[in-house]
Scaffold this active site. Structure first.
Site, mmCIF file in Angstrom:
data_model
loop_
_atom_site.group_PDB
_atom_site.id
_atom_site.type_symbol
_atom_site.label_atom_id
_atom_site.label_comp_id
_atom_site.label_asym_id
_atom_site.label_seq_id
_atom_site.Cartn_x
_atom_site.Cartn_y
_atom_site.Cartn_z
ATOM 1 C CB SER A 678 34.993 37.272 32.920
ATOM 2 O OG SER A 678 36.096 36.428 33.175
ATOM 3 C CE LYS A 721 35.030 34.542 36.885
ATOM 4 N NZ LYS A 721 34.570 35.402 35.793
#
Length: 804
Positions: A678, A721
């Site tokens: 990611s 996140k």
């Protein structure tokens, strides 16, 4: 030196090896052997003795007889009534068969005498002394050898005679004795004899220990039996009731009251009849009694009838015990609503997954309270034995059912709320895989007949409400995960943590430390400061510890100044009580250096910001990724570099720029392992920044997987996140276009402070990251224009950049 040869009759021996200097009686019955003895007695009274290779062969041939044997003198011979002959022989000297002579009546051979080496040295004397010492110990252990054997060998000084005399006394296998006979040199013979003696000594010691244990056990059993019989006789004379019979009667009553299923009741009665026939103090009786007690104490009865559950009351209990967690609460209320309409429903299997400290375990207690059921918690962390789930086989003292049945016994009801804590931390080894045993427990179609090794009967778990907890899901086997309904508990926002502290933690800690509300009050922004500078976690466990530390400091002041002491804590005073801040807030308000981009990472403890640093230095085209990166992350770095090279001309870079410089990619906190795809677009942005000497926007963070063609692929853990970015006061976040649907899971108070920029390709990411300084692809802009032409219907959602 010439070898002396003799022609002598041969007497084959079964299971016997005769050594020189050995006097032994022999019983001879075979016709050939009798004729050989008669021939020897008629002439010189000498005969050659050699052992057979196969003792069971009654008519041996020349090849069935060992070549090495012993020359012997016949001392005495006696003919018995049954036709056999008893002969007393004395071994004289070793000999080796040179050839077999032709004689149809008996074996006759040509023998070569073997001369012994009679020389003795100090080394040989030392070896003889060692053999004598071990032989003496051997004689003491072996009752088959007379003690006179030690004195018989003590005065022998010739090495060859000493070795042969001891060998004659030894209780060896025929093959071992023959090997000693075939060892011609006395020193070699002594070494072999010493090794054999030591080996036999070890065997004899083990035999002695085994015999000792058996004798003690027999004595103890006889003693127990004798004493038990005496006790019975005394009790009979005194007219007292047999206590064992009283235990049997008690167990019989318990079986009747347990109202077990027919199959289980029959099993219990059969075991009870077996118990009546056993000695009360025997180990088997203890095992049987324990087994019956387990059967009668388990909750076999059906659960109580349908409870009158009030949905509003259950909602109040859940709201009282936990802040937020609306999805979890809604799922529990739905289940309770179904229970009000349906008499029986298969128990659901919920899995609460989230970081430590978010309230998974305590939520299980609240669910049980809201449902009006018993709550049982079993920790599965570190379990590696299948028997911990199914139980042990009932074959030894100390065997027990598994943790599931133990929990049901503790609950005392057939429909408790059963929490399997830390289900992601089970392991497996040679004893089995406990996660495989859980497949049956957590399958609503199978757990009505859960097979328990210890009970040897099936147990019904279909009415149990199972709740599993886990920090991560990737360590749970897929078949097991497939049986569970996963409910994720992400980390709390700062606002939620403040709410939890005000409603739950502060009142709890004040009460635990004997304080009242007036002793400690919190001013504005105090809790925010503690949360941001003294804790860094997804849950509230460390926050609770810091509040406990604060309360202890206040207790100290109350003890000194009296109960009227009062403090309204301000942000400036926090350091006086809690010390220097443990963490510096992650804030991205300062301009970033060239070659630095801000990414986001997911951990078991929530989300974190990830700073990616890139430096270009003169070199030969190497790329060095550091920071304890995993293989996937290293591959993402190479993919990012390949993308930048493919866009070199649009970025204003020389065509072969990469050949004259080395690229170093580093992700700080180098001791912490990092992996995953990611960070791909963040690495590409950092590379562009370093190569073009252009800083990235400081108020922006980004996440997404990058392909070689520049596409941005979706990622996981978006909520965690985004919460980390919000804590760091980031205002702009670039996310993959396919993750746009996940924004709705983010709390509304967080969404209003952020602007999301969904991106489907890397050209859009670079345009946004550098304030649209680079417009790399007309193709991607055309595509964007096409998308803008189709305006979606207006919906309430956070600000999202169009990324022109």
């Amino acid at each position: 030196m010439t070898q002396e040869k003799l022609e002598l009759p041969l007497l084959p021996l079964r299971d016997i090896v005769v050594f020189p200097f050995m006097v032994i009686p022999l019983f001879v019955g075979r016709e050939k052997s009798v004729r050989a003895l008669e021939k020897s007695m008629a002439e010189q009274k000498h005969i050659f003795l050699s052992a057979q290779r196969n003792p069971g062969n009654s008519d041996p041939e020349a090849g069935d007889i060992y070549e090495t044997g012993t020359l012997a003198n016949i001392l005495q011979i006696l003919k018995l009534t049954d036709g056999t002959m008893k002969v007393l022989v004395e071994g004289v000297q070793r000999g080796r068969i040179n050839s077999f002579l032709t004689n149809p009546d008996f074996f006759e051979v040509e023998v070569i005498k073997i001369q012994e080496n009679t020389q003795s040295s100090n080394d040989v004397k030392a070896l003889m002394r060692s053999v004598a010492t071990v032989f003496e110990q051997y004689v003491k252990l072996n009752q088959k050898i007379p003690l006179e054997a030690v004195s018989a060998t003590a005065n022998i000084v010739e090495p060859h005679r000493f070795a042969d005399t001891i060998a004659a006394y030894m209780v060896f296998q025929t093959a071992d004795k023959q090997e000693l006979l075939e060892t011609y040199h006395p020193v070699d013979r002594l070494n072999k004899l010493l090794a054999n003696l030591k080996s036999e000594m070890e065997v004899l010691k083990i035999e002695k220990r085994v015999h000792g244990r058996v004798r003690k056990q027999m004595e103890r059993s006889q003693k127990e039996f004798y004493l038990n019989e005496q006790i019975k006789a005394i009790q009979k004379e005194l007219g007292k009731r047999d206590e064992f019979k009283s235990d049997i009667d008690e167990l019989t009553q318990k079986i009747k009251k347990a109202k077990m299923p027919k199959e289980v009741n029959e099993k219990a009665m059969k075991e009870l009849r077996r118990l009546e026939l056993m000695q009360p103090m025997s180990a088997e009786a203890t095992v049987s009694r324990t087994y019956i007690e387990w059967l009668v104490e388990l909750p076999w009865k059906k659960a109580p009838g349908t409870l009158k559950i009030k949905i509003d009351d259950a909602q109040k209990i859940l709201d009282k015990d936990h802040y937020g967690l609306e999805k979890i609460k809604e799922r529990i209320i739905e289940h309770l609503a179904v229970l009000t309409l349906v008499k029986k429903i298969k128990g659901p299997i919920l899995c609460l997954a989230g970081p430590p400290g978010v309230g998974k375990t305590s939520l299980g207690k609240s669910i049980a309270s809201a449902m009006g059921r018993e709550f049982i918690r079993v920790s599965l962390g570190g379990i590696r034995d299948e028997a911990e789930i199914r139980g042990h086989r009932r074959t030894y003292i100390g065997a027990l059912p598994g943790k599931i049945i133990q929990g049901m016994k503790k609950a005392g009801t057939a429909n408790p709320v059963f929490m399997l804590d830390e289900v992601d931390k089970m392991t497996s080894d040679f004893r089995g895989d406990p996660s495989s045993a859980l497949l049956e427990v957590l399958d609503p179609e199978q757990n009505a007949n859960f097979n328990v090794h210890y009970l040897e009967v099936d147990y019904d778990l279909s009415q149990v409400f199972f709740i599993c907890t886990a920090n991560v899901l990737h360590t749970i086997p897929q078949p097991l995960l497939d049986r569970m309904e996963v409910l994720r508990l992400p980390g709390y926002t700062d606002a939620e943590k403040v709410g939890i502290a005000e409603k739950f933690l502060i009142p709890k800690k004040l009460q635990e430390h004997g304080l009242v509300k007036k002793n400690l009050q919190f001013g504005d922004n105090v809790l925010e400061k503690i949360i941001r500078e003294y804790t860094r976690e997804a849950g509230v466990r460390n926050l609770e510890r810091e509040l406990a530390t604060l309360c202890r400091k206040i207790v100290k002041e109350v003890v000194k100044s009296g109960k009227k002491f009062s403090l309204k804590l301000s942000p400036a005073e926090v350091e006086d009580y809690l010390g220097i801040p443990k963490h510096q807030p992650q804030e991205s308000l300062k301009p970033l250096d060239i070659g630095v981009a801000t990414g986001m990472a997911w951990t078991e403890f929530g989300g974190e910001l990830l700073y990616i640093e890139v430096t270009a230095i003169p070199g030969t085209g190497k790329m060095v990724p550091t920071g304890k990166l995993g293989e996937v992350m290293k591959e993402s770095a190479h993919a990012a570099m390949s993308y930048v090279r493919s866009r070199a001309s649009e970025l204003g870079l020389p065509k072969n720029f990469y050949q004259k410089m080395d690229i170093h990619i580093h992700i700080p906190e180098g001791a912490v392992p990092k992996d995953g795809p990611s960070a791909g677009i963040a690495m590409a942005v950092a590379l562009v920044s370093a190569l073009t000497k252009t800083p990235v926007r400081h108020d922006l963070t980004l996440t997404g997987e990058l392909t070689l063609t520049g596409k941005v692929l979706p990622i996981g853990g978006l909520k965690e996140k985004v919460l980390a970015a919000h804590r760091a006061k980031v205002t702009h976040i670039i996310i993959p276009k396919d993750n746009e649907k996940d924004i709705r899971d983010i709390p509304a108070n967080v969404q209003k402070d952020l602007i999301f920029h969904p991106a489907s390709n890397m050209d859009e990411v670079i345009a946004q990251a550098f304030d649209k300084k680079y417009k790399l692809s007309k193709k991607s802009t055309a595509k964007k224009t096409t998308r803008q032409a189709k305006k979606p219907p207006a919906t309430k959602r956070p600000s999202v950049s169009t990324l022109n």
